[in-house]
Design a protein around this motif. Structure first.
Motif, mmCIF file in Angstrom:
data_model
loop_
_atom_site.group_PDB
_atom_site.id
_atom_site.type_symbol
_atom_site.label_atom_id
_atom_site.label_comp_id
_atom_site.label_asym_id
_atom_site.label_seq_id
_atom_site.Cartn_x
_atom_site.Cartn_y
_atom_site.Cartn_z
ATOM 1 N N PRO A 21 30.219 -11.564 -62.478
ATOM 2 C CA PRO A 21 28.749 -11.623 -62.496
ATOM 3 C C PRO A 21 28.143 -10.253 -62.766
ATOM 4 O O PRO A 21 28.747 -9.203 -62.483
ATOM 5 C CB PRO A 21 28.406 -12.097 -61.090
ATOM 6 N N THR A 22 26.938 -10.295 -63.283
ATOM 7 C CA THR A 22 26.191 -9.060 -63.444
ATOM 8 C C THR A 22 25.712 -8.618 -62.057
ATOM 9 O O THR A 22 25.830 -9.357 -61.076
ATOM 10 C CB THR A 22 24.973 -9.277 -64.360
ATOM 11 N N LYS A 23 25.141 -7.440 -61.979
ATOM 12 C CA LYS A 23 24.657 -6.957 -60.682
ATOM 13 C C LYS A 23 23.554 -7.854 -60.128
ATOM 14 O O LYS A 23 23.510 -8.130 -58.933
ATOM 15 C CB LYS A 23 24.152 -5.522 -60.804
ATOM 16 N N GLY A 24 22.698 -8.336 -60.999
ATOM 17 C CA GLY A 24 21.626 -9.234 -60.557
ATOM 18 C C GLY A 24 22.165 -10.561 -60.052
ATOM 19 O O GLY A 24 21.703 -11.088 -59.037
ATOM 20 N N GLN A 25 23.150 -11.101 -60.762
ATOM 21 C CA GLN A 25 23.752 -12.360 -60.332
ATOM 22 C C GLN A 25 24.497 -12.193 -59.012
ATOM 23 O O GLN A 25 24.422 -13.046 -58.138
ATOM 24 C CB GLN A 25 24.705 -12.876 -61.400
ATOM 25 N N ALA A 26 25.216 -11.084 -58.873
ATOM 26 C CA ALA A 26 25.949 -10.833 -57.631
ATOM 27 C C ALA A 26 24.988 -10.687 -56.458
ATOM 28 O O ALA A 26 25.247 -11.189 -55.363
ATOM 29 C CB ALA A 26 26.816 -9.578 -57.778
ATOM 30 N N ALA A 27 23.857 -10.030 -56.690
ATOM 31 C CA ALA A 27 22.865 -9.873 -55.628
ATOM 32 C C ALA A 27 22.261 -11.228 -55.250
ATOM 33 O O ALA A 27 22.046 -11.506 -54.065
ATOM 34 C CB ALA A 27 21.769 -8.909 -56.074
ATOM 35 N N ARG A 67 21.904 -15.649 -51.285
ATOM 36 C CA ARG A 67 22.042 -17.066 -50.934
ATOM 37 C C ARG A 67 23.092 -17.263 -49.844
ATOM 38 O O ARG A 67 22.905 -18.035 -48.915
ATOM 39 C CB ARG A 67 22.405 -17.859 -52.180
ATOM 40 N N LEU A 68 24.209 -16.557 -49.937
ATOM 41 C CA LEU A 68 25.246 -16.651 -48.912
ATOM 42 C C LEU A 68 24.742 -16.153 -47.561
ATOM 43 O O LEU A 68 25.059 -16.729 -46.520
ATOM 44 C CB LEU A 68 26.489 -15.870 -49.330
ATOM 45 N N ASP A 69 23.955 -15.097 -47.582
ATOM 46 C CA ASP A 69 23.393 -14.571 -46.328
ATOM 47 C C ASP A 69 22.459 -15.584 -45.673
ATOM 48 O O ASP A 69 22.486 -15.771 -44.452
ATOM 49 C CB ASP A 69 22.644 -13.270 -46.583
ATOM 50 N N ARG A 70 21.596 -16.261 -46.467
ATOM 51 C CA ARG A 70 20.707 -17.269 -45.901
ATOM 52 C C ARG A 70 21.497 -18.445 -45.342
ATOM 53 O O ARG A 70 21.171 -18.979 -44.284
ATOM 54 C CB ARG A 70 19.725 -17.797 -46.952
ATOM 55 N N CYS A 71 22.560 -18.858 -46.049
ATOM 56 C CA CYS A 71 23.390 -19.966 -45.548
ATOM 57 C C CYS A 71 24.073 -19.578 -44.242
ATOM 58 O O CYS A 71 24.158 -20.387 -43.321
ATOM 59 C CB CYS A 71 24.428 -20.362 -46.593
ATOM 60 N N ARG A 72 24.540 -18.337 -44.162
ATOM 61 C CA ARG A 72 25.187 -17.863 -42.943
ATOM 62 C C ARG A 72 24.207 -17.839 -41.777
ATOM 63 O O ARG A 72 24.523 -18.283 -40.667
ATOM 64 C CB ARG A 72 25.768 -16.467 -43.174
ATOM 65 N N GLU A 73 22.997 -17.353 -42.023
ATOM 66 C CA GLU A 73 21.979 -17.317 -40.972
ATOM 67 C C GLU A 73 21.659 -18.721 -40.464
ATOM 68 O O GLU A 73 21.561 -18.941 -39.256
ATOM 69 C CB GLU A 73 20.691 -16.688 -41.507
ATOM 70 N N LEU A 74 21.501 -19.652 -41.393
ATOM 71 C CA LEU A 74 21.165 -21.020 -41.011
ATOM 72 C C LEU A 74 22.306 -21.673 -40.243
ATOM 73 O O LEU A 74 22.087 -22.329 -39.225
ATOM 74 C CB LEU A 74 20.816 -21.836 -42.249
ATOM 75 N N TYR A 75 23.535 -21.478 -40.707
ATOM 76 C CA TYR A 75 24.695 -22.045 -40.013
ATOM 77 C C TYR A 75 24.798 -21.493 -38.594
ATOM 78 O O TYR A 75 24.994 -22.241 -37.638
ATOM 79 C CB TYR A 75 25.975 -21.734 -40.784
ATOM 80 N N ASN A 76 24.656 -20.176 -38.451
ATOM 81 C CA ASN A 76 24.763 -19.561 -37.129
ATOM 82 C C ASN A 76 23.631 -20.014 -36.202
ATOM 83 O O ASN A 76 23.850 -20.207 -34.998
ATOM 84 C CB ASN A 76 24.786 -18.043 -37.243
ATOM 85 N N ALA A 77 22.435 -20.207 -36.743
ATOM 86 C CA ALA A 77 21.319 -20.687 -35.929
ATOM 87 C C ALA A 77 21.579 -22.116 -35.446
ATOM 88 O O ALA A 77 21.319 -22.443 -34.280
ATOM 89 C CB ALA A 77 20.021 -20.625 -36.722
ATOM 90 N N CYS A 78 22.108 -22.960 -36.329
ATOM 91 C CA CYS A 78 22.417 -24.336 -35.928
ATOM 92 C C CYS A 78 23.539 -24.369 -34.899
ATOM 93 O O CYS A 78 23.494 -25.152 -33.946
ATOM 94 C CB CYS A 78 22.801 -25.165 -37.153
#
Length: 73
Positions: A11-17, A22-33
């Motif tokens: 991925p390009t730098k923008g795609q990797a970011a 997205r992975l960070d938001r999924c992790r936050e939501l999973y941990n909150a649940c």
């Protein structure tokens, strides 16, 4: 006979970011649940997956960053 295919992504730098965001938001939501289920269990209450799944649209109304995450993720 099983075969596995491994695809490398470059991925390009923008795609990797964007993927990391997205992975960070999924992790936050999973941990909150998970924390909600643990706290409910400590109080002798059961919170099912389906109850939490039904609450997601309301969470997406309050937390705008979760609107960008697809339901299939």
């Amino acid at each position: 006979m099983r075969r596995a295919y491994v695809y490398r992504l470059y991925p390009t730098k923008g795609q990797a970011a964007a993927v990391q965001w997205r992975l960070d938001r999924c992790r936050e939501l999973y941990n909150a649940c998970l924390e909600e289920r643990r706290e409910a269990w400590r109080h002798g209450v059961s919170v099912s997956y389906f109850e939490q799944k039904r609450a997601l649209p309301a969470i997406k109304q309050v937390r705008l960053e979760y609107r960008e995450i697809d339901a299939q993720v």
